[in-house]
Design a protein around this motif. Sequence first.
Motif, PDB file in Angstrom:
ATOM      1  N   ALA B 116      43.972  44.100  27.695  1.00  0.00           N
ATOM      2  CA  ALA B 116      42.878  43.824  26.760  1.00  0.00           C
ATOM      3  C   ALA B 116      41.716  43.183  27.503  1.00  0.00           C
ATOM      4  O   ALA B 116      40.553  43.570  27.319  1.00  0.00           O
ATOM      5  CB  ALA B 116      43.372  42.911  25.645  1.00  0.00           C
ATOM      6  N   ASN B 117      42.019  42.215  28.352  1.00  0.00           N
ATOM      7  CA  ASN B 117      40.950  41.549  29.091  1.00  0.00           C
ATOM      8  C   ASN B 117      40.322  42.454  30.138  1.00  0.00           C
ATOM      9  O   ASN B 117      39.135  42.361  30.425  1.00  0.00           O
ATOM     10  CB  ASN B 117      41.465  40.255  29.729  1.00  0.00           C
ATOM     11  CG  ASN B 117      41.657  39.163  28.686  1.00  0.00           C
ATOM     12  OD1 ASN B 117      41.106  39.249  27.588  1.00  0.00           O
ATOM     13  ND2 ASN B 117      42.452  38.166  29.015  1.00  0.00           N
ATOM     14  N   ALA B 118      41.130  43.352  30.703  1.00  0.00           N
ATOM     15  CA  ALA B 118      40.584  44.301  31.673  1.00  0.00           C
ATOM     16  C   ALA B 118      39.590  45.234  30.972  1.00  0.00           C
ATOM     17  O   ALA B 118      38.503  45.501  31.488  1.00  0.00           O
ATOM     18  CB  ALA B 118      41.705  45.107  32.319  1.00  0.00           C
ATOM     19  N   TYR B 119      39.960  45.696  29.773  1.00  0.00           N
ATOM     20  CA  TYR B 119      39.027  46.542  29.017  1.00  0.00           C
ATOM     21  C   TYR B 119      37.750  45.789  28.696  1.00  0.00           C
ATOM     22  O   TYR B 119      36.645  46.314  28.778  1.00  0.00           O
ATOM     23  CB  TYR B 119      39.686  47.044  27.726  1.00  0.00           C
ATOM     24  CG  TYR B 119      40.686  48.159  27.948  1.00  0.00           C
ATOM     25  CD1 TYR B 119      40.381  49.216  28.818  1.00  0.00           C
ATOM     26  CD2 TYR B 119      41.913  48.179  27.291  1.00  0.00           C
ATOM     27  CE1 TYR B 119      41.299  50.232  29.037  1.00  0.00           C
ATOM     28  CE2 TYR B 119      42.828  49.198  27.503  1.00  0.00           C
ATOM     29  CZ  TYR B 119      42.516  50.223  28.377  1.00  0.00           C
ATOM     30  OH  TYR B 119      43.415  51.233  28.593  1.00  0.00           O
ATOM     31  N   LEU B 120      37.935  44.505  28.340  1.00  0.00           N
ATOM     32  CA  LEU B 120      36.796  43.655  28.042  1.00  0.00           C
ATOM     33  C   LEU B 120      35.865  43.571  29.264  1.00  0.00           C
ATOM     34  O   LEU B 120      34.645  43.661  29.157  1.00  0.00           O
ATOM     35  CB  LEU B 120      37.315  42.255  27.680  1.00  0.00           C
ATOM     36  CG  LEU B 120      36.534  41.401  26.701  1.00  0.00           C
ATOM     37  CD1 LEU B 120      36.291  42.125  25.391  1.00  0.00           C
ATOM     38  CD2 LEU B 120      37.319  40.101  26.430  1.00  0.00           C
ATOM     39  N   ALA B 121      36.474  43.443  30.436  1.00  0.00           N
ATOM     40  CA  ALA B 121      35.696  43.357  31.676  1.00  0.00           C
ATOM     41  C   ALA B 121      34.976  44.667  31.953  1.00  0.00           C
ATOM     42  O   ALA B 121      33.802  44.683  32.338  1.00  0.00           O
ATOM     43  CB  ALA B 121      36.618  43.001  32.839  1.00  0.00           C
ATOM     44  N   ILE B 122      35.700  45.773  31.723  1.00  0.00           N
ATOM     45  CA  ILE B 122      35.092  47.080  31.969  1.00  0.00           C
ATOM     46  C   ILE B 122      33.923  47.305  31.008  1.00  0.00           C
ATOM     47  O   ILE B 122      32.844  47.765  31.402  1.00  0.00           O
ATOM     48  CB  ILE B 122      36.154  48.205  31.857  1.00  0.00           C
ATOM     49  CG1 ILE B 122      37.152  48.068  33.013  1.00  0.00           C
ATOM     50  CG2 ILE B 122      35.503  49.582  31.868  1.00  0.00           C
ATOM     51  CD1 ILE B 122      38.435  48.871  32.836  1.00  0.00           C
ATOM     52  N   GLU B 123      34.139  46.910  29.723  1.00  0.00           N
ATOM     53  CA  GLU B 123      33.054  47.026  28.739  1.00  0.00           C
ATOM     54  C   GLU B 123      31.840  46.193  29.142  1.00  0.00           C
ATOM     55  O   GLU B 123      30.706  46.521  28.819  1.00  0.00           O
ATOM     56  CB  GLU B 123      33.519  46.548  27.355  1.00  0.00           C
ATOM     57  CG  GLU B 123      34.380  47.546  26.616  1.00  0.00           C
ATOM     58  CD  GLU B 123      35.113  46.903  25.436  1.00  0.00           C
ATOM     59  OE1 GLU B 123      34.628  45.875  24.909  1.00  0.00           O
ATOM     60  OE2 GLU B 123      36.183  47.426  25.070  1.00  0.00           O
ATOM     61  N   GLY B 144      54.555  50.831  42.641  1.00  0.00           N
ATOM     62  CA  GLY B 144      54.506  51.221  41.234  1.00  0.00           C
ATOM     63  C   GLY B 144      53.378  50.515  40.501  1.00  0.00           C
ATOM     64  O   GLY B 144      52.614  51.136  39.747  1.00  0.00           O
ATOM     65  N   VAL B 145      53.263  49.188  40.735  1.00  0.00           N
ATOM     66  CA  VAL B 145      52.263  48.415  40.016  1.00  0.00           C
ATOM     67  C   VAL B 145      50.849  48.795  40.501  1.00  0.00           C
ATOM     68  O   VAL B 145      49.912  48.884  39.709  1.00  0.00           O
ATOM     69  CB  VAL B 145      52.537  46.903  40.156  1.00  0.00           C
ATOM     70  CG1 VAL B 145      51.437  46.079  39.519  1.00  0.00           C
ATOM     71  CG2 VAL B 145      53.885  46.555  39.521  1.00  0.00           C
ATOM     72  N   ALA B 150      45.622  51.239  39.540  1.00  0.00           N
ATOM     73  CA  ALA B 150      44.643  52.222  39.988  1.00  0.00           C
ATOM     74  C   ALA B 150      44.312  53.190  38.857  1.00  0.00           C
ATOM     75  O   ALA B 150      43.154  53.513  38.595  1.00  0.00           O
ATOM     76  CB  ALA B 150      45.181  52.970  41.213  1.00  0.00           C
ATOM     77  N   GLU B 151      45.357  53.613  38.155  1.00  0.00           N
ATOM     78  CA  GLU B 151      45.209  54.501  37.016  1.00  0.00           C
ATOM     79  C   GLU B 151      44.292  53.877  35.958  1.00  0.00           C
ATOM     80  O   GLU B 151      43.385  54.507  35.430  1.00  0.00           O
ATOM     81  CB  GLU B 151      46.616  54.760  36.435  1.00  0.00           C
ATOM     82  CG  GLU B 151      46.655  55.393  35.062  1.00  0.00           C
ATOM     83  CD  GLU B 151      46.494  56.910  35.122  1.00  0.00           C
ATOM     84  OE1 GLU B 151      46.778  57.473  36.193  1.00  0.00           O
ATOM     85  OE2 GLU B 151      46.063  57.511  34.106  1.00  0.00           O
ATOM     86  N   LEU B 152      44.546  52.571  35.700  1.00  0.00           N
ATOM     87  CA  LEU B 152      43.801  51.867  34.663  1.00  0.00           C
ATOM     88  C   LEU B 152      42.309  51.823  34.965  1.00  0.00           C
ATOM     89  O   LEU B 152      41.474  52.073  34.092  1.00  0.00           O
ATOM     90  CB  LEU B 152      44.352  50.439  34.517  1.00  0.00           C
ATOM     91  CG  LEU B 152      43.539  49.472  33.649  1.00  0.00           C
ATOM     92  CD1 LEU B 152      43.582  49.913  32.188  1.00  0.00           C
ATOM     93  CD2 LEU B 152      44.071  48.044  33.777  1.00  0.00           C
ATOM     94  N   GLY B 154      40.700  53.577  37.419  1.00  0.00           N
ATOM     95  CA  GLY B 154      40.159  54.789  38.008  1.00  0.00           C
ATOM     96  C   GLY B 154      39.820  54.619  39.483  1.00  0.00           C
ATOM     97  O   GLY B 154      38.745  55.022  39.943  1.00  0.00           O
ATOM     98  N   ASP B 155      40.698  54.013  40.204  1.00  0.00           N
ATOM     99  CA  ASP B 155      40.503  53.785  41.634  1.00  0.00           C
ATOM    100  C   ASP B 155      41.714  54.369  42.380  1.00  0.00           C
ATOM    101  O   ASP B 155      42.681  54.796  41.753  1.00  0.00           O
ATOM    102  CB  ASP B 155      40.388  52.269  41.885  1.00  0.00           C
ATOM    103  CG  ASP B 155      39.660  51.957  43.190  1.00  0.00           C
ATOM    104  OD1 ASP B 155      39.566  52.860  44.047  1.00  0.00           O
ATOM    105  OD2 ASP B 155      39.215  50.812  43.338  1.00  0.00           O
ATOM    106  N   ALA B 156      41.660  54.360  43.712  1.00  0.00           N
ATOM    107  CA  ALA B 156      42.795  54.877  44.473  1.00  0.00           C
ATOM    108  C   ALA B 156      43.799  53.750  44.707  1.00  0.00           C
ATOM    109  O   ALA B 156      43.405  52.609  44.938  1.00  0.00           O
ATOM    110  CB  ALA B 156      42.306  55.395  45.830  1.00  0.00           C
ATOM    111  N   PRO B 157      45.112  54.084  44.619  1.00  0.00           N
ATOM    112  CA  PRO B 157      46.142  53.052  44.786  1.00  0.00           C
ATOM    113  C   PRO B 157      45.980  52.266  46.085  1.00  0.00           C
ATOM    114  O   PRO B 157      46.263  51.077  46.128  1.00  0.00           O
ATOM    115  CB  PRO B 157      47.449  53.837  44.772  1.00  0.00           C
ATOM    116  CG  PRO B 157      47.135  55.090  44.040  1.00  0.00           C
ATOM    117  CD  PRO B 157      45.685  55.399  44.313  1.00  0.00           C
ATOM    118  N   GLU B 158      45.502  52.941  47.177  1.00  0.00           N
ATOM    119  CA  GLU B 158      45.408  52.220  48.451  1.00  0.00           C
ATOM    120  C   GLU B 158      44.304  51.167  48.452  1.00  0.00           C
ATOM    121  O   GLU B 158      44.259  50.305  49.324  1.00  0.00           O
ATOM    122  CB  GLU B 158      45.239  53.183  49.644  1.00  0.00           C
ATOM    123  CG  GLU B 158      44.078  54.151  49.528  1.00  0.00           C
ATOM    124  CD  GLU B 158      44.455  55.472  48.813  1.00  0.00           C
ATOM    125  OE1 GLU B 158      45.408  55.461  48.007  1.00  0.00           O
ATOM    126  OE2 GLU B 158      43.789  56.485  49.061  1.00  0.00           O
TER     127      GLU B 158
END
Lengths: 359, 607
Positions: B116-123, B144-145, B150-152, B154-158
């Motif tokens: 929720a807070n990550a979305y808030l930050a992205i917004e 895994g994490v 990265a998925e959340l 939109g970045d690369a896992p590395e």
Amino acid sequence: MAAAEHLYLHVPFCGHRCGYCDFVTVTGNGELHGRYVDALIRELRGAPARPATIFIGGGTPSLLDDALLARLLAALPACDELTVECNPETITPAKAQVLVEGGVSRVSLGAQSFQPQLLATLERRATPDRVLQAARTLRQAGVTNLNLDLMFGVPGQSAADLAADLDQALSLVPEHISYYELEAKPGTRFTHRHGAELERQAEALEDHYETVVATLRERGYHWYETANFCRDGHQARHNLGYWEGRDYLGLGVGAVSTIGLERRRNRPSLRAYLQAVEAGQAPPAEIELLSPAERGSERLMLGLRLDRPMPLDGLEWLIDPRQLERMAGAGMLAREPGGIRLSERGRFMANDVVSTLLR
Amino acid sequence: MALSRIRNFSIIAHIDHGKSTLADRILQVTKTVADRDMREQLLDSMDLERERGITIKAQAVRVLFRASDDRVYELNLIDTPGHVDFTYEVSRSLAACEGALLVVDAAQGLEAQTLANAYLAIENDLDIVPVVNKIDLPAADPDGVSAELAELIGDAPENVLRISAKTGQGIEEVLQAVVDHISPPDGDPQAPPRALIFDSSYDQYRGVLAFVRMVDGGFHKGDKVCAMAQGTRFDVEELGFFSPGMRPAKHLSAGEVGYIVTGLKDVSQLRVGDTLTLSREGAAEPLPGYKEVKPMVFAGLFPTDSDQYPELRDALEKLKLNDAALSYEPETSQALGFGFRCGFLGLLHMDIVRERLEREYDLDLLVTAPNVAYRVQDVKEDWHEVHNPAQMPASGDVLSTEEPYVRASLIAPKEFVGPLMELTQDRRGEFGHMEYLSEERVQLVYDIPLAEVVLDYYDQLKSRSRGYASFDYDMIGFREGKLVKVDVLLAGEQVDSLSLITHRDNAYKQGKALVEALRERIPRQMFEVAIQAAIGSRVIARETVKAKRKDVLAKCYGGDVSRKRKLLEKQKKGKKRMKQVGNIEVPQEAFLAVLDLNRDGGNGGGG
């Protein structure tokens, strides 16, 4: 000390200490019986010359041998009612004779129950037969005022056990019956052993108490005090002194006196008692000074145990008038010309009622 | 400092995912705090926060960091509160930043709150630096994490940093990433000053302290300023920054973060989200995003000992100085005496306030069952807000009722999806959507009445997911609901403090559970006690406590009068602790039956 009308003598000796007992008692020490009786007689010198009542309690006063008991009785001042507490197993025809000849007008016999398994639970030494026999022996010797001490709420006691106890007690036609609920005091080995059962049966005791009151009344006894029943004219005069809030003087180890606002509690050490009295000193005691409010509360607490109007003169200030009104309205008590009296329901709920009335 | 050399950022992390430890390490690595002065969780100043591992009051700390280009950068770390009740405060803290570290526990993975807070930050258009923490743990799954993170965003896992705040591994890299990946502030140093208030606190000697982010222009000591939304005016008595202690400065300029000593006496005069500017020739427009937060959860607070009422009032006054979101007004209950009806942002806020009152002010409190704010339309078609069951009009006088709803986000391993859907639907939840965050973890979104959340939803959620589900919510406004007031009658008398407002479908279950709970807590006494739950005059549940038939001192002679008198005095004292309702006596614990009803899940389990 002002002269008290009521004299109590404590004889602490017992053949055996029952598990539920928390009185000042000593077992063994047979060699001290004589010294102790002498000490009591010595203490009697300072007692009122003509008390109204004398009560010799214990312990087991009847454990004293016949000669000692006779000596003690002979040393007592004259009075209107002389009671001695006895345990069934100590009663022989000779002992009964000593009592009657010594001027004992009332004998209180510690029967407790007539059911062998309940007597065993209570760790009483007498068997049911022995209890019946003791009563007969006392009657034969001429005891005309006999009290039986009985108990309900003994762990494991059924309604049938209670009915049987009542039946057997009534068959002895005692003038007076004291019927107590067993009071298992915290910390005694009895409570430790039977605590779970006591808790389990707590609700059944309501039935037991109601049965006791109803049965005895049906059979012509007056329920004149919370736990005491008598036939016409046989109230325990000595005990009435306590319930009416009068002064009393207690002699002997552990005995309690209340004179005015001073309550004196002799210490429980037998040896310290003997040494002091033999040296001509007052027995070692602790003194509790009662406030007028405490003494007044006690008078209410005790007086409302009786089935008669309790005069409130000088006690009104201790009572919350709104609660008095409320308790009267709820049918817990009645206001009568002579004072207040608890109703039947109020008597069953006396603790609750009295603690509600007190400010 | 030039804008290009300033970075303002915060840390977004779930409770226990290592936010405070990371903040501590940053202070250490930048030598802001000498190693020997290091205390754990330095930034959390209150004991309570330290114990709960959460942060209530946001603060900002300035550190200086020499980056790989050999230049020194001013980094302002803005601490954010970590709980759902403080979403608005979080949003204002984030608005003061250009970027955020998104920190996730390598063993736990993403949690609903973090999401929720990550979305808030992205917004809020923040630059996000993803960080996986606790890679030293045996159960860590950094790969895994990292993939989830990265998925959340939109970045690369590395590109996900892997660190251990505990051991200090990777902290320098985190600071370098802040410099490299988070944008410098872009305010206008020449424009009329505008500063965003992202938090405030009260100091008994200095008054209200405002934590601000200078967006445009600058402030100097002695400036006459005003808060644009509220109109509050004051002089800047002092300004400066924390590093980590208070460091007074001559001025705060565009892009910087710091504090202002206002001399104001009450934090409610300075709301979070408001804009400070000069009283004369100030900015024309305030910064966007200000709103007034309103309490949504209400409960009565009563001192156990009625003599403590004045102390409770004083304590609430003091707490309010530092907590603009807390509201209270006097309330009288026939059963509980004098107390206060208090409004909170949510349940955690309520817990925190209660604990502070009990701990810091040494008060012994009874807290009634919380309820939410309801809206009620009377027969004249006027709307009223109801904060207390006592305010609820009789059912005949009500046209319609509304209750607050939240949008709830649940994240759990996929095997718990069934039980959680069942639970949430049971609690009148309306399904929104479902999304797989990874192969294992699923997010569910529901609209659900806040009243259900307040009841026992969270406990049930934890128990049905064996503790694996995480939960977050956002207020989405009022919706119609068929609400009724359930009253409790003891021996025929209505007891106000036991009333509750509930949805019609829950009324029977709750009424039944409540009278059963009361029966267990009311001792047998002189009179029979009839316990009834009723809607209006219709009784929906009944229990009886039979009258006691015996309460006597078995025997009483000369030797034990004192002891018996003391027993009676004890009984008398016991009575005084009871509340008298009509002719019967009710122990105070019984009034907490409504609370236990919540805890036992009386609603869900049907008692």
